[in-house]
Design a protein around this motif. Structure first.
Motif, PDB file in Angstrom:
ATOM      1  N   GLN A 139       0.836  -1.206   0.000  1.00 51.24           N
ATOM      2  CA  GLN A 139       0.000   0.000   0.000  1.00 51.24           C
ATOM      3  C   GLN A 139       0.870   1.256   0.000  1.00 51.24           C
ATOM      4  N   ALA A 140       1.947   1.241   0.803  1.00 55.02           N
ATOM      5  CA  ALA A 140       2.854   2.395   0.828  1.00 55.02           C
ATOM      6  C   ALA A 140       3.532   2.564  -0.523  1.00 55.02           C
ATOM      7  N   GLU A 141       3.861   1.451  -1.167  1.00 52.59           N
ATOM      8  CA  GLU A 141       4.493   1.514  -2.476  1.00 52.59           C
ATOM      9  C   GLU A 141       3.532   2.078  -3.518  1.00 52.59           C
ATOM     10  N   GLN A 142       2.274   1.680  -3.447  1.00 51.35           N
ATOM     11  CA  GLN A 142       1.262   2.221  -4.364  1.00 51.35           C
ATOM     12  C   GLN A 142       1.053   3.713  -4.119  1.00 51.35           C
ATOM     13  N   GLN A 143       1.069   4.084  -2.826  1.00 56.42           N
ATOM     14  CA  GLN A 143       0.926   5.498  -2.492  1.00 56.42           C
ATOM     15  C   GLN A 143       2.098   6.311  -3.041  1.00 56.42           C
ATOM     16  N   ARG A 144       3.294   5.775  -2.957  1.00 57.03           N
ATOM     17  CA  ARG A 144       4.478   6.456  -3.484  1.00 57.03           C
ATOM     18  C   ARG A 144       4.343   6.697  -4.990  1.00 57.03           C
ATOM     19  N   GLU A 145       3.943   5.634  -5.706  1.00 56.34           N
ATOM     20  CA  GLU A 145       3.783   5.763  -7.159  1.00 56.34           C
ATOM     21  C   GLU A 145       2.681   6.762  -7.513  1.00 56.34           C
ATOM     22  N   LYS A 146       1.604   6.722  -6.736  1.00 54.05           N
ATOM     23  CA  LYS A 146       0.480   7.629  -7.003  1.00 54.05           C
ATOM     24  C   LYS A 146       0.897   9.083  -6.815  1.00 54.05           C
ATOM     25  N   ARG A 147       1.607   9.361  -5.696  1.00 51.64           N
ATOM     26  CA  ARG A 147       2.031  10.738  -5.438  1.00 51.64           C
ATOM     27  C   ARG A 147       3.043  11.221  -6.482  1.00 51.64           C
ATOM     28  N   GLU A 148       3.856  10.321  -6.966  1.00 49.64           N
ATOM     29  CA  GLU A 148       4.813  10.698  -8.015  1.00 49.64           C
ATOM     30  C   GLU A 148       4.077  11.100  -9.293  1.00 49.64           C
ATOM     31  N   GLN A 149       3.059  10.347  -9.672  1.00 51.44           N
ATOM     32  CA  GLN A 149       2.269  10.677 -10.866  1.00 51.44           C
ATOM     33  C   GLN A 149       1.524  11.994 -10.680  1.00 51.44           C
ATOM     34  N   GLN A 150       1.030  12.208  -9.430  1.00 58.48           N
ATOM     35  CA  GLN A 150       0.328  13.462  -9.159  1.00 58.48           C
ATOM     36  C   GLN A 150       1.273  14.660  -9.282  1.00 58.48           C
ATOM     37  N   ALA A 151       2.511  14.474  -8.827  1.00 63.32           N
ATOM     38  CA  ALA A 151       3.493  15.561  -8.921  1.00 63.32           C
ATOM     39  C   ALA A 151       3.762  15.906 -10.391  1.00 63.32           C
ATOM     40  N   VAL A 152       3.858  14.868 -11.231  1.00 61.63           N
ATOM     41  CA  VAL A 152       4.091  15.092 -12.667  1.00 61.63           C
ATOM     42  C   VAL A 152       2.909  15.827 -13.286  1.00 61.63           C
ATOM     43  N   THR A 153       1.707  15.395 -12.910  1.00 61.36           N
ATOM     44  CA  THR A 153       0.495  16.034 -13.448  1.00 61.36           C
ATOM     45  C   THR A 153       0.411  17.497 -13.026  1.00 61.36           C
ATOM     46  N   ALA A 154       0.764  17.756 -11.731  1.00 59.30           N
ATOM     47  CA  ALA A 154       0.701  19.137 -11.224  1.00 59.30           C
ATOM     48  C   ALA A 154       1.712  20.022 -11.936  1.00 59.30           C
ATOM     49  N   LEU A 155       2.899  19.523 -12.207  1.00 54.50           N
ATOM     50  CA  LEU A 155       3.907  20.304 -12.908  1.00 54.50           C
ATOM     51  C   LEU A 155       3.479  20.608 -14.338  1.00 54.50           C
ATOM     52  N   HIS A 196       6.365  15.667  -1.437  1.00 49.20           N
ATOM     53  CA  HIS A 196       6.574  15.500  -0.002  1.00 49.20           C
ATOM     54  C   HIS A 196       5.857  14.230   0.500  1.00 49.20           C
ATOM     55  N   GLU A 197       4.607  14.064   0.068  1.00 46.72           N
ATOM     56  CA  GLU A 197       3.845  12.876   0.458  1.00 46.72           C
ATOM     57  C   GLU A 197       4.447  11.608  -0.161  1.00 46.72           C
ATOM     58  N   LYS A 198       5.021  11.776  -1.341  1.00 48.73           N
ATOM     59  CA  LYS A 198       5.703  10.641  -1.975  1.00 48.73           C
ATOM     60  C   LYS A 198       6.879  10.178  -1.114  1.00 48.73           C
ATOM     61  N   ALA A 199       7.646  11.134  -0.578  1.00 49.79           N
ATOM     62  CA  ALA A 199       8.799  10.794   0.262  1.00 49.79           C
ATOM     63  C   ALA A 199       8.346  10.062   1.529  1.00 49.79           C
ATOM     64  N   SER A 200       7.237  10.505   2.132  1.00 48.26           N
ATOM     65  CA  SER A 200       6.703   9.828   3.326  1.00 48.26           C
ATOM     66  C   SER A 200       6.277   8.405   3.001  1.00 48.26           C
ATOM     67  N   ALA A 201       5.594   8.243   1.872  1.00 43.29           N
ATOM     68  CA  ALA A 201       5.139   6.909   1.462  1.00 43.29           C
ATOM     69  C   ALA A 201       6.336   6.002   1.162  1.00 43.29           C
ATOM     70  N   GLU A 202       7.367   6.592   0.573  1.00 44.54           N
ATOM     71  CA  GLU A 202       8.564   5.821   0.259  1.00 44.54           C
ATOM     72  C   GLU A 202       9.248   5.336   1.539  1.00 44.54           C
ATOM     73  N   GLU A 203       9.276   6.197   2.569  1.00 41.58           N
ATOM     74  CA  GLU A 203       9.866   5.812   3.850  1.00 41.58           C
ATOM     75  C   GLU A 203       9.068   4.670   4.503  1.00 41.58           C
ATOM     76  N   ARG A 204       7.736   4.830   4.484  1.00 45.03           N
ATOM     77  CA  ARG A 204       6.891   3.766   5.049  1.00 45.03           C
ATOM     78  C   ARG A 204       7.064   2.464   4.281  1.00 45.03           C
ATOM     79  N   SER A 205       7.167   2.565   2.973  1.00 49.28           N
ATOM     80  CA  SER A 205       7.342   1.376   2.145  1.00 49.28           C
ATOM     81  C   SER A 205       8.619   0.632   2.525  1.00 49.28           C
ATOM     82  N   ALA A 206       9.716   1.386   2.706  1.00 53.34           N
ATOM     83  CA  ALA A 206      10.993   0.766   3.078  1.00 53.34           C
ATOM     84  C   ALA A 206      10.910   0.131   4.463  1.00 53.34           C
ATOM     85  N   GLN A 207      10.245   0.822   5.392  1.00 55.27           N
ATOM     86  CA  GLN A 207      10.127   0.292   6.746  1.00 55.27           C
ATOM     87  C   GLN A 207       9.327  -1.023   6.767  1.00 55.27           C
ATOM     88  N   TYR A 208       8.185  -1.006   6.107  1.00 58.72           N
ATOM     89  CA  TYR A 208       7.351  -2.223   6.098  1.00 58.72           C
ATOM     90  C   TYR A 208       8.009  -3.345   5.296  1.00 58.72           C
TER      91      TYR A 208
END
Length: 223
Positions: free
Chosen positions: A63-79, A92-104
Motif C-alpha cells: 500500500q505504501a508503495e502504491q501510495q508512493r507511485e500515485k504521489r509521483e504521478q500526481q506531482a508530474v500532473t501538477a507540474l 513530499h507525500e511521496k517521500a513519506s510513502a517511500e519511507e513507510r514502504s521501506a520500513q514495512y
C-alpha cells in the motif's frame, strides 16, 4: 527460534544418554514424545501467527508503495498544469510513502526469514518425533516380548519345582510297590507252614519274643 527448542528437558541429542539410565525406557520415550508434540503444537500456532503478521506487513508495504507511485504521478500532473506548489506537496507525500514502504518492506523481510527458520525447526521436530515414535514402537514390542518371556520362565519354574509328571508317577509307583511288597510278605508268612501255624496257636519262644520286642521298639510300637 532456538528459544523454542530449549523448553524441553530432554533433547534428541541427550535422549540416548537418558535411555541408558532409565528403568522404563518406553515411559521415558513417551515423555519425550509428549514434550516434542507440545513444542510442535506451539510452533505451529506461532507459525500461523507469523504468517498472518507477515501478510499484514506485506499489505502495508505494498500500500505504501502504491501510495508512493500515485504521489509521483500526481506531482508530474501538477507540474504539467503549472501547479508547482501542488507538485511540491505531492512529492513530499511521496517521500513519506517511500519511507513507510521501506520500513514495512524491512519488517516483512525479517518476518519472512523468521518464518523460514521456524519452518525448518518444525520440520526437524516432526522428523525427530517420527524417528523416536518408530523407535518407541520397536522398544515397546521388545519390552512386551521380554515380559512374556519372563512370565513363561516363571510358569516353567513353578512347574519344575513340582517335578515332571514322569517323576511324580515314578514316586507313586515306588510307594505302591512297597505296599504290595509288604502285603506279599504278610501273605507268605501266613502261608509259611507248620512253624508259623505253631506260632499262631500260641507257642512261646523266648528268643522270638525278645526279637519281636526289639522290632517293636525300632518301629516305635513299643509299650
Amino acid at each position: 527460534m532456538s528459544i523454542i527448542r530449549r523448553v524441553r528437558d530432554i533433547t534428541l541429542a541427550t535422549l540416548n544418554e537418558h535411555l541408558e539410565k532409565a528403568e522404563d525406557p518406553v515411559k521415558l520415550i513417551d515423555q519425550f514424545l509428549w514434550a516434542t508434540r507440545e513444542e510442535i503444537i506451539q510452533s505451529e500456532r506461532l507459525h500461523a501467527q507469523y504468517s498472518a503478521h507477515g501478510q499484514h506487513l506485506k499489505m502495508q508495504w505494498l500500500q505504501a508503495e502504491q501510495q508512493r507511485e500515485k504521489r509521483e504521478q500526481q506531482a508530474v500532473t501538477a507540474l504539467k498544469a503549472g501547479e508547482e506548489q501542488l507538485a511540491r506537496i505531492a512529492l513530499h507525500e511521496k517521500a513519506s510513502a517511500e519511507e513507510r514502504s521501506a520500513q514495512y518492506r524491512d519488517l516483512y523481510e525479517q518476518s519472512r526469514l523468521n518464518m523460514e527458520d521456524l519452518e525448518k525447526t518444525l520440520q526437524e521436530m516432526r522428523s525427530e518425533y517420527q524417528i523416536v515414535y518408530d523407535k518407541r514402537e520397536y522398544y515397546s514390542a521388545r519390552m512386551e516380548s521380554l515380559k512374556l518371556q519372563q512370565r513363561m520362565n516363571s510358569r516353567y519354574s513353578a512347574a519344575g519345582a513340582g517335578g515332571k509328571p514322569e517323576g511324580m508317577f515314578r514316586r507313586l509307583d515306588d510307594r505302591i510297590s512297597g505296599l504290595e511288597h509288604e502285603a506279599r510278605s504278610l501273605r507268605d508268612l501266613r502261608q509259611g507252614g507248620p512253624d508259623f501255624a505253631a506260632a499262631e496257636r500260641g507257642a512261646v519262644n523266648p528268643k522270638v519274643e525278645l526279637e519281636l520286642e526289639q522290632l517293636k521298639r525300632k518301629l516305635g510300637q513299643g509299650g
